[in-house]
Design a protein around this motif. Structure first.
Motif, PDB file in Angstrom:
ATOM      1  N   ARG A 187      -9.116  -2.238  -0.618  1.00  0.00           N
ATOM      2  CA  ARG A 187      -8.070  -2.298  -2.044  1.00  0.00           C
ATOM      3  C   ARG A 187      -8.671  -3.643  -2.803  1.00  0.00           C
ATOM      4  O   ARG A 187      -7.791  -5.041  -2.044  1.00  0.00           O
ATOM      5  CB  ARG A 187      -6.796  -1.479  -1.728  1.00  0.00           C
ATOM      6  N   GLY A 188      -8.791  -3.720  -4.020  1.00  0.00           N
ATOM      7  CA  GLY A 188      -8.522  -4.433  -5.414  1.00  0.00           C
ATOM      8  C   GLY A 188      -8.989  -4.246  -6.571  1.00  0.00           C
ATOM      9  O   GLY A 188      -8.990  -2.962  -6.320  1.00  0.00           O
ATOM     10  N   CYS A 189      -9.517  -5.676  -6.932  1.00  0.00           N
ATOM     11  CA  CYS A 189      -9.401  -5.742  -8.477  1.00  0.00           C
ATOM     12  C   CYS A 189     -10.329  -5.361  -8.923  1.00  0.00           C
ATOM     13  O   CYS A 189     -11.192  -6.367  -8.503  1.00  0.00           O
ATOM     14  CB  CYS A 189      -8.227  -6.204  -9.195  1.00  0.00           C
ATOM     15  N   MET A 190     -10.841  -4.921  -9.890  1.00  0.00           N
ATOM     16  CA  MET A 190     -12.389  -4.748 -10.123  1.00  0.00           C
ATOM     17  C   MET A 190     -12.496  -5.451 -11.631  1.00  0.00           C
ATOM     18  O   MET A 190     -11.634  -4.878 -12.477  1.00  0.00           O
ATOM     19  CB  MET A 190     -13.965  -3.829  -9.907  1.00  0.00           C
ATOM     20  N   GLU A 191     -12.467  -7.317 -11.915  1.00  0.00           N
ATOM     21  CA  GLU A 191     -12.735  -7.354 -13.433  1.00  0.00           C
ATOM     22  C   GLU A 191     -14.110  -7.360 -13.805  1.00  0.00           C
ATOM     23  O   GLU A 191     -15.545  -7.752 -12.520  1.00  0.00           O
ATOM     24  CB  GLU A 191     -12.798  -8.918 -12.903  1.00  0.00           C
ATOM     25  N   ILE A 192     -14.211  -6.671 -15.224  1.00  0.00           N
ATOM     26  CA  ILE A 192     -15.462  -7.095 -16.133  1.00  0.00           C
ATOM     27  C   ILE A 192     -15.555  -7.947 -16.917  1.00  0.00           C
ATOM     28  O   ILE A 192     -14.478  -7.682 -17.670  1.00  0.00           O
ATOM     29  CB  ILE A 192     -15.973  -5.216 -16.408  1.00  0.00           C
ATOM     30  N   GLY A 193     -15.573  -9.000 -17.383  1.00  0.00           N
ATOM     31  CA  GLY A 193     -15.259  -9.203 -17.818  1.00  0.00           C
ATOM     32  C   GLY A 193     -14.179 -10.573 -17.677  1.00  0.00           C
ATOM     33  O   GLY A 193     -13.468 -10.356 -16.433  1.00  0.00           O
ATOM     34  N   ARG A 194     -13.350 -11.336 -18.691  1.00  0.00           N
ATOM     35  CA  ARG A 194     -12.006 -11.543 -18.641  1.00  0.00           C
ATOM     36  C   ARG A 194     -10.462 -10.219 -19.676  1.00  0.00           C
ATOM     37  O   ARG A 194     -10.132 -10.276 -18.858  1.00  0.00           O
ATOM     38  CB  ARG A 194     -11.715 -12.701 -19.329  1.00  0.00           C
ATOM     39  N   GLN A 195     -11.000  -9.404 -19.826  1.00  0.00           N
ATOM     40  CA  GLN A 195     -10.514  -8.584 -20.456  1.00  0.00           C
ATOM     41  C   GLN A 195      -9.799  -6.822 -20.116  1.00  0.00           C
ATOM     42  O   GLN A 195      -9.246  -6.612 -19.447  1.00  0.00           O
ATOM     43  CB  GLN A 195     -10.633  -8.418 -21.406  1.00  0.00           C
ATOM     44  N   ILE A 198      -9.660  -3.563 -13.371  1.00  0.00           N
ATOM     45  CA  ILE A 198      -9.649  -2.348 -13.008  1.00  0.00           C
ATOM     46  C   ILE A 198      -9.461  -2.095 -10.834  1.00  0.00           C
ATOM     47  O   ILE A 198      -9.836  -2.852 -10.456  1.00  0.00           O
ATOM     48  CB  ILE A 198     -10.691  -0.628 -12.769  1.00  0.00           C
ATOM     49  N   ASN A 199      -7.934  -1.355 -11.005  1.00  0.00           N
ATOM     50  CA  ASN A 199      -7.999  -1.711  -9.267  1.00  0.00           C
ATOM     51  C   ASN A 199      -8.730  -0.477  -8.682  1.00  0.00           C
ATOM     52  O   ASN A 199      -8.453   0.458  -9.076  1.00  0.00           O
ATOM     53  CB  ASN A 199      -5.886  -0.179  -9.212  1.00  0.00           C
ATOM     54  N   CYS A 200      -9.322  -0.658  -8.110  1.00  0.00           N
ATOM     55  CA  CYS A 200     -10.051   0.279  -6.782  1.00  0.00           C
ATOM     56  C   CYS A 200      -9.767   0.211  -5.823  1.00  0.00           C
ATOM     57  O   CYS A 200      -9.458  -0.867  -5.152  1.00  0.00           O
ATOM     58  CB  CYS A 200     -11.495  -0.868  -6.995  1.00  0.00           C
ATOM     59  N   TRP A 201      -9.475   2.010  -4.440  1.00  0.00           N
ATOM     60  CA  TRP A 201     -10.349   1.756  -3.288  1.00  0.00           C
ATOM     61  C   TRP A 201     -11.212   2.233  -2.760  1.00  0.00           C
ATOM     62  O   TRP A 201     -11.261   3.191  -3.324  1.00  0.00           O
ATOM     63  CB  TRP A 201      -8.807   2.679  -3.116  1.00  0.00           C
ATOM     64  N   ALA A 202     -11.933   1.896  -2.051  1.00  0.00           N
ATOM     65  CA  ALA A 202     -12.567   2.363  -1.517  1.00  0.00           C
ATOM     66  C   ALA A 202     -13.159   2.864  -0.134  1.00  0.00           C
ATOM     67  O   ALA A 202     -12.394   2.037   0.824  1.00  0.00           O
ATOM     68  CB  ALA A 202     -14.438   1.205  -0.612  1.00  0.00           C
ATOM     69  N   TYR A 203     -13.482   4.089   0.224  1.00  0.00           N
ATOM     70  CA  TYR A 203     -14.011   4.727   1.477  1.00  0.00           C
ATOM     71  C   TYR A 203     -14.981   5.142   2.121  1.00  0.00           C
ATOM     72  O   TYR A 203     -15.508   4.744   1.046  1.00  0.00           O
ATOM     73  CB  TYR A 203     -12.995   6.344   0.485  1.00  0.00           C
TER      74      TYR A 203
END
Length: 269
Positions: A187-195, A198-203
């Protein structure tokens, strides 16, 4: 079945007679208890697959129920468990009615559930005794008609259940998936660039599952009438190499090494 479920097997219509109630030679003929209560194993499944063959003799279906209740009464005495008798029959055998009250009383005292797989018995409709059960194809013999009537009466008085052969086969054709709790591995945040964040949950979609570890069980206990837990307990003792094999306490032992024919204790080094 669950891992702790215990099963027994009683066959009716066998050429021989082998049950606890037939020892005095009166009644309960051609009924064999081929397995006492115990957990299901490959040996039992192999017996169901290869060893069961139709016999040339008929047995009383009510006597078969009495033998099954006797097994549950003896082998579950003092145990807290759910008891159930599952009868598979086409009702094409004689059904005596002289023990119906005893059977109903026995199911009540053991708090046991009765289920019959075979003809589609209309247990709910008490006014439909003379009609042909739903889902039955082909002409029934007078023995089957009489047998279905007696079994229906037993089911009604014990609040039992009836399942037709057709419905039972249809249920076996369905594959039930194992229910597992879905747990996230990340469970964490995926960052694409600075702007963009996206909060992501992996299963996990697929993972390898190792089988349960083997446990040592006592074959002697398994073959006995009361196997219990069959747990193997290791007990180690130490004895002198003399005629009496005198036992020695572990606290009196000392490590040593062999020097020729003499054992030299390490305490003296």
């Amino acid at each position: 079945s669950q891992s702790k479920d215990e099963l027994a097997l009683v066959l009716m219509g066998t050429n021989d007679t082998d049950n606890a109630l037939a020892n005095d030679g009166t009644g309960y003929e051609h009924i064999s208890t081929v397995r006492s209560l115990g957990q299901c194993d490959w040996k039992f499944l192999q017996y169901l697959e290869d060893k069961i063959v139709p016999g040339d003799n008929a047995a009383d279906l009510i006597d078969g129920l009495v033998v099954a209740l006797d097994i549950l009464a003896r082998e579950t005495q003092g145990k807290k468990c759910n008891r159930r008798v599952l009868m598979i029959t086409n009702a094409g055998s004689h059904c005596s009615q002289d023990q119906l009250d005893t059977i109903v009383q026995g199911f009540g005292q053991l708090d046991c559930q009765l289920q019959i797989v075979g003809p589609d018995l209309d247990v709910d409709d008490e006014d439909d005794d003379d009609q042909q059960p739903h889902g039955h194809h082909g002409k029934k013999t007078p023995l089957q008609v009489a047998g279905e009537g007696v079994l229906t009466q037993v089911l009604r008085q014990t609040n039992g259940e009836s399942v037709s052969f057709q419905n039972a086969i249809e249920v076996l054709s369905f594959f039930k998936k194992r229910q597992t709790k879905q747990t996230s591995t990340f469970r964490g945040c995926m960052e694409i660039g600075r702007q963009l964040k996206i909060n992501c949950w992996a299963y996990l979609r697929v993972k390898s599952v190792k089988p349960s570890s083997f446990k040592k069980l006592s074959a002697v206990s398994q073959a006995s009438a009361q196997p219990g837990s069959m747990k193997v307990v290791m007990d180690r003792s130490y004895h002198l190499n003399d005629e009496d094999e005198t036992e020695v306490e572990k606290a009196d032992l000392a490590k040593g090494y062999r020097f020729g024919k003499t054992i030299v204790p390490m305490l003296k080094i």
